[in-house]
Design an enzyme around this catalytic site. Structure first.
Site, PDB file in Angstrom:
ATOM      1  CG  ASP A 174       6.605  -1.495  -4.474  1.00  0.00           C
ATOM      2  OD1 ASP A 174       7.247  -1.945  -3.519  1.00  0.00           O
ATOM      3  OD2 ASP A 174       6.874  -0.409  -5.020  1.00  0.00           O
ATOM      4  CD  GLU A 205     -12.057 -10.616 -15.404  1.00  0.00           C
ATOM      5  OE1 GLU A 205     -11.127 -11.200 -16.015  1.00  0.00           O
ATOM      6  OE2 GLU A 205     -12.345  -9.427 -15.580  1.00  0.00           O
TER       7      GLU A 205
HETATM    8  C1  NOJ Z   1       8.796  -0.778  -1.319  1.00  0.00           C
HETATM    9  C2  NOJ Z   1       9.764  -1.898  -1.451  1.00  0.00           C
HETATM   10  O1  NOJ Z   1       9.585  -2.816  -0.391  1.00  0.00           O
HETATM   11  C3  NOJ Z   1      11.146  -1.281  -1.450  1.00  0.00           C
HETATM   12  O2  NOJ Z   1      12.143  -2.269  -1.359  1.00  0.00           O
HETATM   13  C4  NOJ Z   1      11.284  -0.423  -2.671  1.00  0.00           C
HETATM   14  O3  NOJ Z   1      12.520   0.270  -2.598  1.00  0.00           O
HETATM   15  C5  NOJ Z   1      10.168   0.622  -2.765  1.00  0.00           C
HETATM   16  N1  NOJ Z   1       8.874   0.067  -2.486  1.00  0.00           N
HETATM   17  C6  NOJ Z   1      10.143   1.266  -4.140  1.00  0.00           C
HETATM   18  O4  NOJ Z   1       9.555   0.422  -5.101  1.00  0.00           O
END
Ligand code: NOJ
Ligand code: CA
Length: 558
Positions: free
Chosen positions: A220, A267
């Protein structure tokens, strides 16, 4: 050690790697299937619906965050990366899910959120308790405020939801104290990636899940980990900066972090993999995330942004395959996600483009769902015929549309409150899936508690049960396409050769002996090649494709 040690991209082994050509299904966990009857999707629910995914024909699932979380942002506010939210199951459930997935011959990717934690995370709680200057605070980004009393935010950075990206804390003695940085909600304090303890903790978290058999991670906010607090945010648009010059977006230092992550993945046996949530319009900057020794793949929001426009789609396909090809990484194709407007809704509007960062979603615009469905059917055949990895967001295979009129009291996306109740946010694409039956909860839950977001009555005709075996249903189109994609030797990894790339049509060949053609013009389009038609997204007009229709053609028997 597996064949990818060292991150080499061009060996025979790596060409065969599953993550180079997989179809990956995004499970938005709260909305997929509810196993314990509380109206919220969970891990037992996913387990019970795995045979559906096997029959659909996908290769892997990506499950959105399942960790303990106050659920301020749908689980993207994590309070412990080594556990499961009791709302969603237990560690045992997760291990059983991983085992079941593997038994069915599928893979499973978890979601990791390195830019921030929840403010309930014990690291943040101990940072608050420690007071100013302590090593606990250094895991996050705490600063003194500006102005005589320190009551102005340390700099001008803005949260992605609007308002300052800083919140002031009370010190342990109760006096107003330092401010902490949060690029998202105040419940998501940003971690300090210059802190070596943060770096080593994350390596250990990766190992924790790799040891339990997880096949990879979606990373993310991969572009956001580096930060230069001395720099003002002059423009809200990262595209207004020179390469690597934005104060907190796509800074060069992120790649060092991911090189460490890659070494950990290498790894382990079995081609463990990363997909970065990283999309940049500058091909060279984008490709750096997936250069040898870095992450394996990166999301591609180019098709989301392009909308239903042949010129733009052609350009983004070309740009993607070139940029990725240059560094030996596979392309990925993303038509929708839990952050975007449902495809049939987007494609049923006059304006079909959507910037993935725009949460206003053009609600209220006139939508022709029949048009949207026709285009969405053509789009999925286009995307599944491209070389590389395809992501399918749950419910797209049922042709579900965006629910734009959810009752206000049901809305959970933080954009709603942050925008002063102006932007409804992303809940409209997160409504729980309809599985069976003719009324809510459509088999989503077996309990008496209704689904956490209400489902529309019209979904009675769009359940899995209603579409299974039904000629012309979206589900059967996906199943047929995925079956062919798996069996035809030309599909999956490899390259493409354009036959036509114009405003009228996109048509390309894949070797050996496969053609995909899509008509974007107002006139019938003669199907290229003299082969057998394998699949079309809609009825043909003799030898021609009608507008907004795609066909798959095979030149050889296979
Ligand atoms: C991207 C994620 O897809 C979204 O749903 C989220 O709100 C933001 N990153 C923050 O983590
Ligand atoms: Ca549940």
């Amino acid at each position: 050690m597996n064949g990818m040690a060292g991150g080499g991209a061009a060996s025979l082994d790596s060409d065969m790697a599953w993550w180079r050509k997989a179809v990956i299904y995004e499970v938005y966990i709260r909305s997929y299937a509810d196993g314990n009857g509380d109206g919220i999707g969970d891990i037992p629910g996913i387990r019970s619906r795995l045979p559906y995914l096997r029959d659909l024909g996908v290769d892997a699932i990506w499950v959105t965050p399942w960790y303990p979380s106050p659920q301020v942002d749908g689980g993207y506010d994590v309070s412990d990366f080594r556990d499961i939210d009791p709302l969603l199951g237990s560690i045992d459930d997760a291990e059983n899910l991983i085992g079941d997935v593997h038994e069915l011959g599928l893979r499973i990717i978890a979601d990791i959120v390195p830019n921030h934690t929840s403010d309930r995370h014990r690291w943040f709680q101990s940072a608050l308790a420690a007071g100013s200057g302590g090593p606990e605070r250094d895991r996050y980004v705490f600063r003194r405020g500006r102005g005589a009393n320190g009551d102005l935010p340390p700099n001008d950075w803005r949260s992605r939801l609007g308002g300052p990206a800083w919140t002031r804390v009370a010190e342990p003695d109760g006096t107003p104290g330092e401010w902490y940085l949060h690029l998202f909600t105040a419940g998501q304090p940003c971690l300090n990636w210059d802190n070596m303890n943060v770096r080593s903790e994350f390596l250990s978290i990766l190992r924790f899940w790799f040891d339990r058999g997880i096949d990879g991670f979606r990373v993310d906010g991969a572009t956001r980990l580096g930060k230069n607090l001395e720099m003002p945010e002059e423009s809200p648009n990262p595209e207004g900066y020179g390469p690597g010059e934005h104060p907190f977006f796509d800074r060069d230092e992120v790649h060092e972090i991911f090189r460490d992550w890659r070494r950990v993945a290498d790894e382990y046996s079995g081609e463990r993999t990363f997909v970065a949530e990283a999309w940049l319009p500058i091909p060279e900057r984008w490709a750096r995330y997936v250069q040898p020794g870095g992450l394996h793949t990166a999301f591609n929001f180019g098709c989301l942004h392009a909308g239903w426009d042949a010129i733009r789609l052609g350009e983004t396909i070309e740009m993607t395959t070139r940029a990725m090809g240059r560094v030996g990484a596979p392309s990925t194709w993303v038509l929708s996600s839990h952050d975007a407007v449902r495809l049939v809704t987007r494609f049923g509007r006059a304006e079909t483009m959507q910037h993935h960062a725009d949460k206003s979603k053009n609600y209220g615009r006139e939508t022709d769902l029949n048009l949207g469905v026709r285009r969405a059917r053509a789009a999925v055949l286009l995307a599944l015929a491209l070389p590389g990895v395809m992501y399918i967001y749950q419910g797209e295979e049922l042709g579900l549309w965006e629910i734009q009129d959810l009752p206000e009291e049901a809305l959970r996306d933080p954009f709603w409150e942050y925008s002063g109740r102006l932007i409804r946010g992303r809940d409209g694409c997160r409504v729980p899936l309809p599985w069976s039956g003719t009324e809510q909860p459509f088999g989503f839950t077996s309990g008496c508690t209704p689904p956490w977001l209400p489902q529309p009555d019209e979904w009675r005709d769009y359940t899995v049960e209603a579409q299974e075996g039904k000629r012309g249903s979206m589900l059967e189109l996906y199943r047929a396409a995925l079956r062919i994609r798996r069996d035809h030797p030309a599909l999956g990894g490899g390259t493409l050769r354009w036959l036509e790339k114009s405003g009228q049509a996109l048509s390309f060949a894949r070797d050996p002996g496969f053609i995909c053609a899509v008509n974007f013009s107002g006139d019938p389009y003669r199907i290229p090649g003299r082969g057998d038609i394998l699949l079309t997204s809609g009825p043909l007009l003799g030898d021609c494709l009608p507008v907004d229709t795609a066909a798959w053609i095979t030149l050889d028997k296979y």
